[in-house]
Scaffold this motif. Structure first.
Motif, PDB file in Angstrom:
ATOM      1  N   ARG A  58     -36.618   7.800   1.345  1.00  0.00           N
ATOM      2  CA  ARG A  58     -35.863   7.305   2.579  1.00  0.00           C
ATOM      3  C   ARG A  58     -34.681   7.215   1.109  1.00  0.00           C
ATOM      4  NH1 ARG A  58     -38.846   4.337   6.186  1.00  0.00           N
ATOM      5  NH2 ARG A  58     -38.981   2.189   4.990  1.00  0.00           N
ATOM      6  N   GLY A  59     -34.632   6.166  -0.028  1.00  0.00           N
ATOM      7  CA  GLY A  59     -33.822   6.255  -0.845  1.00  0.00           C
ATOM      8  C   GLY A  59     -33.707   6.998  -1.934  1.00  0.00           C
ATOM      9  N   VAL A  60     -34.612   8.244  -1.864  1.00  0.00           N
ATOM     10  CA  VAL A  60     -34.164   9.321  -2.350  1.00  0.00           C
ATOM     11  C   VAL A  60     -33.169  10.381  -1.950  1.00  0.00           C
ATOM     12  CG1 VAL A  60     -34.754  12.135  -3.148  1.00  0.00           C
ATOM     13  CG2 VAL A  60     -35.942   9.126  -4.496  1.00  0.00           C
ATOM     14  N   GLY A  61     -33.824  10.733  -0.042  1.00  0.00           N
ATOM     15  CA  GLY A  61     -32.698  11.304   1.400  1.00  0.00           C
ATOM     16  C   GLY A  61     -31.360  11.062   0.873  1.00  0.00           C
ATOM     17  N   TYR A  62     -31.423   9.557   1.716  1.00  0.00           N
ATOM     18  CA  TYR A  62     -30.131   9.125   1.652  1.00  0.00           C
ATOM     19  C   TYR A  62     -29.218   9.488   0.325  1.00  0.00           C
ATOM     20  CZ  TYR A  62     -31.247   6.002   4.751  1.00  0.00           C
ATOM     21  OH  TYR A  62     -32.432   4.519   6.498  1.00  0.00           O
ATOM     22  N   ALA A  63     -29.760   9.251  -1.416  1.00  0.00           N
ATOM     23  CA  ALA A  63     -29.035   9.592  -2.250  1.00  0.00           C
ATOM     24  C   ALA A  63     -28.751  11.342  -2.050  1.00  0.00           C
ATOM     25  CB  ALA A  63     -29.971   9.349  -3.202  1.00  0.00           C
TER      26      ALA A  63
ATOM     27  N   THR B 136     -19.502  18.952  -0.533  1.00  0.00           N
ATOM     28  CA  THR B 136     -18.630  19.739   0.174  1.00  0.00           C
ATOM     29  C   THR B 136     -17.014  18.653   0.678  1.00  0.00           C
ATOM     30  OG1 THR B 136     -20.718  19.324   1.480  1.00  0.00           O
ATOM     31  CG2 THR B 136     -18.347  20.126   2.444  1.00  0.00           C
ATOM     32  N   ILE B 137     -17.522  17.824   0.776  1.00  0.00           N
ATOM     33  CA  ILE B 137     -16.052  16.506   0.915  1.00  0.00           C
ATOM     34  C   ILE B 137     -14.945  16.930  -0.390  1.00  0.00           C
ATOM     35  CG2 ILE B 137     -14.228  14.464   0.781  1.00  0.00           C
ATOM     36  CD1 ILE B 137     -15.466  15.401   3.206  1.00  0.00           C
ATOM     37  N   LEU B 138     -15.353  17.017  -1.997  1.00  0.00           N
ATOM     38  CA  LEU B 138     -15.147  17.398  -3.061  1.00  0.00           C
ATOM     39  C   LEU B 138     -14.752  18.511  -3.110  1.00  0.00           C
ATOM     40  CD1 LEU B 138     -16.696  15.689  -5.841  1.00  0.00           C
ATOM     41  CD2 LEU B 138     -14.293  14.988  -4.386  1.00  0.00           C
ATOM     42  N   TYR B 139     -15.391  19.674  -3.123  1.00  0.00           N
ATOM     43  CA  TYR B 139     -14.963  21.218  -2.158  1.00  0.00           C
ATOM     44  C   TYR B 139     -13.909  21.533  -1.239  1.00  0.00           C
ATOM     45  CZ  TYR B 139     -15.648  26.129  -1.603  1.00  0.00           C
ATOM     46  OH  TYR B 139     -15.113  27.530  -1.810  1.00  0.00           O
TER      47      TYR B 139
ATOM     48  N   THR C 214     -25.074  12.764  -1.772  1.00  0.00           N
ATOM     49  CA  THR C 214     -24.866  14.124  -2.846  1.00  0.00           C
ATOM     50  C   THR C 214     -23.791  14.858  -1.773  1.00  0.00           C
ATOM     51  OG1 THR C 214     -25.880  13.240  -4.628  1.00  0.00           O
ATOM     52  CG2 THR C 214     -25.451  15.378  -4.611  1.00  0.00           C
ATOM     53  N   PHE C 215     -24.764  15.746  -1.603  1.00  0.00           N
ATOM     54  CA  PHE C 215     -23.908  17.230   0.057  1.00  0.00           C
ATOM     55  C   PHE C 215     -23.409  17.301   0.176  1.00  0.00           C
ATOM     56  CE2 PHE C 215     -29.181  18.417  -1.012  1.00  0.00           C
ATOM     57  CZ  PHE C 215     -28.869  19.780  -1.536  1.00  0.00           C
TER      58      PHE C 215
END
Length: 110
Positions: free
Chosen positions: A60-65, A74-77, A69-70
């Protein structure tokens, strides 16, 4: 007459027992379907339970990370695209945010 009443009572008891047996069969089928035996076995092996919970938590932690990140990328893009358009309203808004942050860093209140 007493024999007829006894016979009727016996039929009633048999009917109740048959209904109880059918209900008990349904409960057995539902318990098998819910795999309660596997759950009890798992509860009796605490290290296996802890290992499974550890793997689940890490997953779950890796999935949240990865998801965060994605999302952030996307927001930065999108913000980069808006910055490239040089929109006056968005630029002024971002400049105000930068000014507020700078004043807070200097210790002044806004």
């Amino acid at each position: 007459m007493s024999e007829d009443n006894d016979h009727q009572d016996l039929k009633g008891v048999r009917h109740s027992i048959d209904a109880l047996e059918k209900r008990l069969q349904k409960v057995v089928v539902e318990m098998e379907r819910s795999q309660i035996a596997d759950y009890v076995t798992l509860l009796n092996r605490p290290f296996s339970l802890m290992w499974r919970n550890l793997l689940g938590g890490v997953s779950r932690g890796v999935g949240y990370a990865i998801g965060l990140t994605f999302f952030a990328a996307t927001i930065l893009y999108v913000l980069q695209l808006l910055g490239a358009l040089n929109l006056p309203i968005v630029g002024d808004y971002i400049a105000d945010i930068v000014r507020i942050v700078q004043r807070q860093l200097e210790g002044k209140t806004y």
